[in-house]
Design an enzyme around this catalytic site. Sequence first.
Site, PDB file in Angstrom:
ATOM      1  N   ARG A 175      82.602  14.133 -89.468  1.00  0.00           N
ATOM      2  CA  ARG A 175      81.887  15.278 -88.558  1.00  0.00           C
ATOM      3  C   ARG A 175      80.492  14.765 -88.954  1.00  0.00           C
ATOM      4  O   ARG A 175      79.265  16.418 -89.282  1.00  0.00           O
ATOM      5  CB  ARG A 175      81.981  16.554 -89.047  1.00  0.00           C
ATOM      6  CG  ARG A 175      83.752  16.364 -88.248  1.00  0.00           C
ATOM      7  CD  ARG A 175      83.741  16.774 -86.975  1.00  0.00           C
ATOM      8  NE  ARG A 175      85.436  16.260 -86.396  1.00  0.00           N
ATOM      9  CZ  ARG A 175      85.971  15.253 -86.559  1.00  0.00           C
ATOM     10  NH1 ARG A 175      85.357  13.979 -86.694  1.00  0.00           N
ATOM     11  NH2 ARG A 175      86.921  15.773 -86.191  1.00  0.00           N
ATOM     12  N   SER A 225      87.287  24.057 -83.889  1.00  0.00           N
ATOM     13  CA  SER A 225      87.748  24.137 -85.322  1.00  0.00           C
ATOM     14  C   SER A 225      86.687  24.463 -85.895  1.00  0.00           C
ATOM     15  O   SER A 225      85.478  24.092 -86.054  1.00  0.00           O
ATOM     16  CB  SER A 225      87.821  22.513 -85.657  1.00  0.00           C
ATOM     17  OG  SER A 225      88.927  22.478 -84.805  1.00  0.00           O
ATOM     18  N   GLU A 295      82.571  23.843 -89.691  1.00  0.00           N
ATOM     19  CA  GLU A 295      82.127  22.896 -89.149  1.00  0.00           C
ATOM     20  C   GLU A 295      81.034  23.096 -87.867  1.00  0.00           C
ATOM     21  O   GLU A 295      79.887  21.976 -87.605  1.00  0.00           O
ATOM     22  CB  GLU A 295      83.276  22.821 -88.464  1.00  0.00           C
ATOM     23  CG  GLU A 295      83.076  21.104 -87.783  1.00  0.00           C
ATOM     24  CD  GLU A 295      84.639  20.482 -86.661  1.00  0.00           C
ATOM     25  OE1 GLU A 295      84.945  20.259 -85.858  1.00  0.00           O
ATOM     26  OE2 GLU A 295      85.708  20.633 -87.778  1.00  0.00           O
TER      27      GLU A 295
END
Length: 302
Positions: A175, A225, A295
């Site tokens: 990520r 998420s 995130e």
Amino acid sequence: MNYTRLEEACRKYGAAFEYEKPLAPLTTMRIGGKCDILVTVTNEQQLLAAVNCCRCEDIPYFILGRGSNLLVSSEGYRGAVIYLSSGDVPVEINGCAITAWAGTSLQRVCVTARDSSLGGLEFAYGIPGSVGGALFMNAGAYGGEMKDVVRSCRYIGEDGKLHEMAAAEMGLGYRSSIFSGGRYVITSVTMELRPGDKAAITARMDELMQRRRDKQPLNYPSCGSTFKRPEGYFAAALIEECGLKGFSVGGAQVSEKHSGFVINRDNATFQDVIAVVEEVRRIVLEKKGVELECEMLILGER
């Protein structure tokens, strides 16, 4: 701030602009205040002009794709938000390579690949972001990531000019990417796929989409998420083990369907979401000794 020069650049290159534009409708979380000015660009030339004008005029700017991993503060954003509209820029196919404008939805690219019998992007089917946003954060799901398929991209460098970068230079990790630092602006992405059977590709995409519907709270606004996966753990499992499934503050809630998602269940505010996130992080650290990292990106002041 003075936006006169930015207005002039927009008019010159045909980009739309609007003052005091609410950002909530442009995000999947459906939360947030207004930006000073929203500049909507549909191609590389318009994006280059807008970015360079902001830099020259010392105007803070933020590049917005489909807003799928973004939480905007109630105060909004003091500066220019440059919105990458999907526009009419075609998705180009050259053999097994597929090139798309940064504002193109990842869904559209996946469908184009499928219809061209090109495999490799099945994992991305259903991810609600743009191509540029997907590369920016090295989006992934079901065992695949953008780093598995990206060959190169075009981007605006610190010098205000267009350049090309190979995948090996992008620092693609979990990520994260070199673009996360904000020095470069992605304008298009080229992916290297592989020949495949259209029926098999379709079946795999349908299978993964059904898994999303079964396990994720797609009927509520969210950023996807909420937390990154801690090394050696799963965020959702940790949250559930701490008894936080369904935990809520105001209209924000840890999803009862998937603990890894904080959802906008009922007209949640920015403050509601932050309160849920911070309490979840506090309790998981206290009970499990694991520090969860967000995130989603947060735009504006807390």
